[in-house]
Write an enzyme that holds these catalytic residues in place. Structure first.
Site, mmCIF file in Angstrom:
data_model
loop_
_atom_site.group_PDB
_atom_site.id
_atom_site.type_symbol
_atom_site.label_atom_id
_atom_site.label_comp_id
_atom_site.label_asym_id
_atom_site.label_seq_id
_atom_site.Cartn_x
_atom_site.Cartn_y
_atom_site.Cartn_z
ATOM 1 C CB SER A 1 -8.188 0.656 6.009
ATOM 2 O OG SER A 1 -8.878 1.880 5.978
ATOM 3 C CB SER B 1 -7.749 3.439 3.157
ATOM 4 O OG SER B 1 -6.969 2.756 4.109
ATOM 5 C CE LYS C 1 -3.873 1.767 2.841
ATOM 6 N NZ LYS C 1 -4.647 1.510 4.071
#
Lengths: 565, 565
Positions: free
Chosen positions: B229, B205, B130
């Site tokens: 997330s 996210s 990420k």
């Protein structure tokens, strides 16, 4: 509403009334400063009670309890009596609940007789608790007048576990108002003195515990530490104590100033006359799986592997880093000698001792101090306002308005802005703290270049504060030697080394002072005043390294005993 | 200073330029919403590359790598190519560094050939990250225009450990601006779509990771989770993911919004097409002793004993608590069916499933939301102001000023005062949170009266959010089903169950709505729109119970596979 002074007097009278009349001893003259022998001399304790209370090895005490050689009732009576003697000499207690303890002890004796089984690893053992550990039905006053009469609805998790382990809580011990002090004085219960020399402080904030245990009025006590509050009084009173990492031992339900401040958490730990007390307590509490009762407690079992020093070469040839001077305040001569003794003892035992180079300590203290000041003292002020008692700003017994005040200390000068801090600003301090912890960890790892063991330094050894037990009201340090392990969450264990010796510990010529506290500490020292006081040090390991730190402290303690024999 | 839009275009062009020209595929029409088969059909991947990338069991992939059946270079090329296909179809990537990855892979192949030894447990395995995991020399943009060009001076601790373990980082993945969103859209890299249906969001996210791994463009990715997330995008994209406890895996050096907010810490965790990926990653990172590099990481070794469910009866007859409805927002019909399937599968496998009664969830969410809002959005606003980009208030692709906004959500309504909170007020929230955690723990323990196993419920099973992958811009929940485990620091593992089926998952009649979000979520559902989307759930265990939670998730996963076979 009555005047707060009247409320205090009433509470103090109630305390006196909770002491069995027949245990009131004839007090020695005030000029008798060392009162350690009075339990032997005063005639209150039987020979057997003296034998019980002089058993400072908690392991031995437990073996005798578990084999029924000694009943819990007689052991509890012995320590209750001796604690009341300690109280009369050093004013170390707050709550006294002998009847509750004796009933408990008799139940334990009965269970053992009936089932042949002990209730838990601490079966029958009297344990004293600092005046923070809430117990159902008892007040937890923590040095605040306003908290008189506030009775707990339930036991804190530690007390719950102590009961499950078979322990016998029997007294609670004195603290300074709001806890953040290296002395023990408050308006409710007054001042605790040091049994080695009553003109000196027993330290703080776990100073009631320290005086009590030094008097052998308790075999094992529990204190707390957010900046040195377990280690400083232990050093001042010749004791062993463990400051574990945040949340390794269960803090839920313990009352505390600035509750909810979780940036630098207060922790609880054992204080004892022996390392065996420290180890047995820590292992017993962890083995009770505190995480099943305290949602914040770490789910980390006691590790025999770590206790056997699996990450420290099996403990055969350790390398310690000696912090002779942190560059902020120079330790008094007795502490310098204690470090030399410890180095020599460790070398004689086949270990190595190199110099520890302090790393960014002023930044670390500055960060910690800013965190502690984030509420602008609101918490303490608001608790004092409830009763009208003044906030205690210094602890001089002569005059409440003279002498050194904490508000002017060097550590406070590290706080740039005084006043309420925002949550966002607190987050910035967390960022800074995280970077400081990383930097210190890398600094530590880099010592592997100098140890010769292939490992970084196994532990740091240092004073817990720059001086030994000092006269009342003259404490002048923020204990930069202890708070750094709180800020970095390093496990630390304090241990006794020697006693201040007027002939050996001669004053040194002045050095270039680094700040006004360094100068004040230098000027504080005088062999006449400090002579006879205990001199202790601490061993500092990594975060959540309780097992290894206890094990290494045992190694240091054994080396010291062999060396001084 | 150039306009922020120009800066974004330039950065997006640079991203395009970092893709080898020969890997540009012919795009399907926009009307083709499910793009999962395009890697097979587009002709870019060889048969062997398809075979490699279709190997979703990370354990098998590693065995083939470690036996040299497949070289790291060919495996890396295969996943690089497939990730670039994924990028063209779902816009899931940010940084692409194929050359760096290939060089690394060749070095690993060389070492294995030369020494016969693997570098570490993840030897040769491509891993995606990420866009928060700082890597030396690369930008970490995290959806902020102002962060374009900000290159990291060093690797974060996780990346350092991944390299030590022999992994091959190769791409980083897209996130929403400031991360706090269940969708993935920002001004720099744009919107990530769901490969199961590009009209739907891949979640957030960690939405870039989810789309990439669902496309089999990466065998294993690392995301983060502060309120769901990791789990929400994993549920939306048919993946497995672990949300470990605070600081169990090393977060040091990971960039983050509201850095220093440590009341409810963001954590990192693995995302994968298999439970084997989740377990192998977690064990590898813990076995690397993260506490030797990250001073905040827990010193807690991987416990095989806990993995063998020593505290859960050895895993033979488990009892799960099903959270059918949290009383705040009712789950959509496909999730209700997924829970029924899971209950039936577990019962068929000899386990028990009882109803979980939600406990004080509104208070828990209110507390968490107040903590998150303590800086009054200052952190995000200030980062946006640096470039002039607007703060993204909603994610509708139609019009930036229409549709649902987070600012009006139900969870925000739980925050009594908006505005900067003081540190002291934050401490009061910590106190409240601590009491809520204790209360929840006791609530959990009390289930032992109902389980029949003598133990409390072994784990909770629940949705990760009240709906499945939703159309872009229409997310309307603060994911009350996930954030509660962040607030209480409960370990959680999400797993896939089934797919939305228009015929089975018929809309229900309206129920009495508990709040406006419950109503909005109810109205959001339509079988036509949601059909085909993955339906996942999560398993929630205790704090620091990673080993047991992984093990129990494996049991649930196996039961589901047997049941649906």
């Amino acid at each position: 509403m009555s005047d707060w002074k009247d409320i205090c007097s009433a509470r103090k009278s109630a305390q006196l009334a909770s002491i069995p009349q027949e245990w009131i001893i004839q007090l020695p003259p005030e000029t008798r400063t060392n009162v350690l022998d009075i339990p032997k001399d005063c005639g209150l304790l039987t020979t057997r009670e003296l034998q019980i209370t002089e058993t400072t090895d908690v392991g031995i005490l437990l073996r005798k309890l578990h084999s029924s050689e000694w009943s819990s009732e007689e052991v509890t009576i012995a320590f209750c009596k001796r604690s009341i003697i300690a109280q009369q000499l050093t004013n170390c207690l707050t709550e006294i609940f002998i009847e509750r303890a004796l009933q408990r002890a008799r139940e334990l004796d009965d269970t053992l007789k009936r089932t042949g089984k002990i209730v838990g690893p601490l079966h029958g053992l009297p344990i004293s608790l600092k005046d923070q550990f809430a117990m159902k039905g008892l007040e937890t006053i923590m040095g605040y007048v306003a908290w008189i009469g506030k009775r707990a609805e339930s036991d804190c998790v530690l007390v719950e576990i102590l009961y499950e382990c078979g322990a016998v809580p029997f007294v609670r011990t004195n603290v300074p108002q709001a806890l953040m002090w290296w002395e023990t004085y408050n308006h409710v219960f007054g001042r605790t003195t040091n049994p080695y020399n009553r003109k000196l402080t027993s330290g703080g904030s776990s100073g009631g515990e320290a005086a009590l245990i030094a008097m052998k009025g308790s075999p094992l006590g529990v204190g707390t530490d957010i900046g040195g509050s377990l280690r400083v009084p232990s050093s001042f009173c010749n004791l062993y104590a463990l400051r574990p990492s945040y949340e390794r031992l269960p803090y839920y339900g313990v009352v505390n100033p600035q509750e909810g401040q979780e940036s630098i958490s207060s922790v609880l730990g054992p204080m004892s006359n022996s390392m065996s007390g420290v180890k047995i307590f820590t292992k017993a509490i962890i083995d009770a799986k505190p995480w099943t009762k305290d949602p914040l407690a770490l789910r980390k079992e006691w590790s025999e592997k770590e206790y056997c020093l699996s990450e420290h070469g099996g403990g055969k040839s350790l390398c310690f880093g000696m912090l002779w001077d942190n560059g902020i305040s120079r330790p008094h001569p007795p502490l310098q000698r204690a470090m030399k003794i410890t180095k020599a003892a460790l070398e004689a035992a086949g270990h190595k001792v190199i110099d520890w180079e302090p790393h960014r300590l002023v930044e670390i203290y500055g960060n910690a101090e800013k965190i502690f000041c984030s509420d602008d003292d609101h918490d303490r002020r608001s608790q004092c306002e409830l009763s009208g008692e003044p906030v205690i700003r210094m602890m001089s017994p002569i005059d409440d308005m003279q002498g050194h005040t904490m508000g002017e200390s060097f550590s406070r000068s590290l706080v740039d802005k005084v006043g309420h801090r925002s949550a966002y600003d607190l987050w910035q301090l967390h960022k800074e703290k995280r970077e400081l912890r990383k930097s210190h960890l890398e600094h530590w790892k880099k010592t592997s270049e100098r140890t010769g063991t292939g490992r970084p330094v196994d532990a740091i050894i240092s004073p817990t504060i720059a001086y030994t037990a000092a006269p009342h009201g003259l404490n002048t340090s923020a204990s930069f030697y202890s708070a750094f392990s709180n800020a970095l969450d390093l496990t630390a264990c304090s241990f006794p080394v020697t006693f201040v010796d007027g002939e050996l510990d001669v004053p040194q010529p002045p050095h270039p002072f680094r700040n006004h506290e360094d100068e004040a500490i230098f000027k504080l020292y005088s062999p006449d005043v400090f002579a006879g006081g205990p001199v202790g040090l601490q061993l500092i390991g990594g975060s959540q390294e309780e097992e290894a730190v206890i094990s290494m402290a045992e190694i240091v303690d054994a080396a010291l005993k062999v060396y001084s024999a």
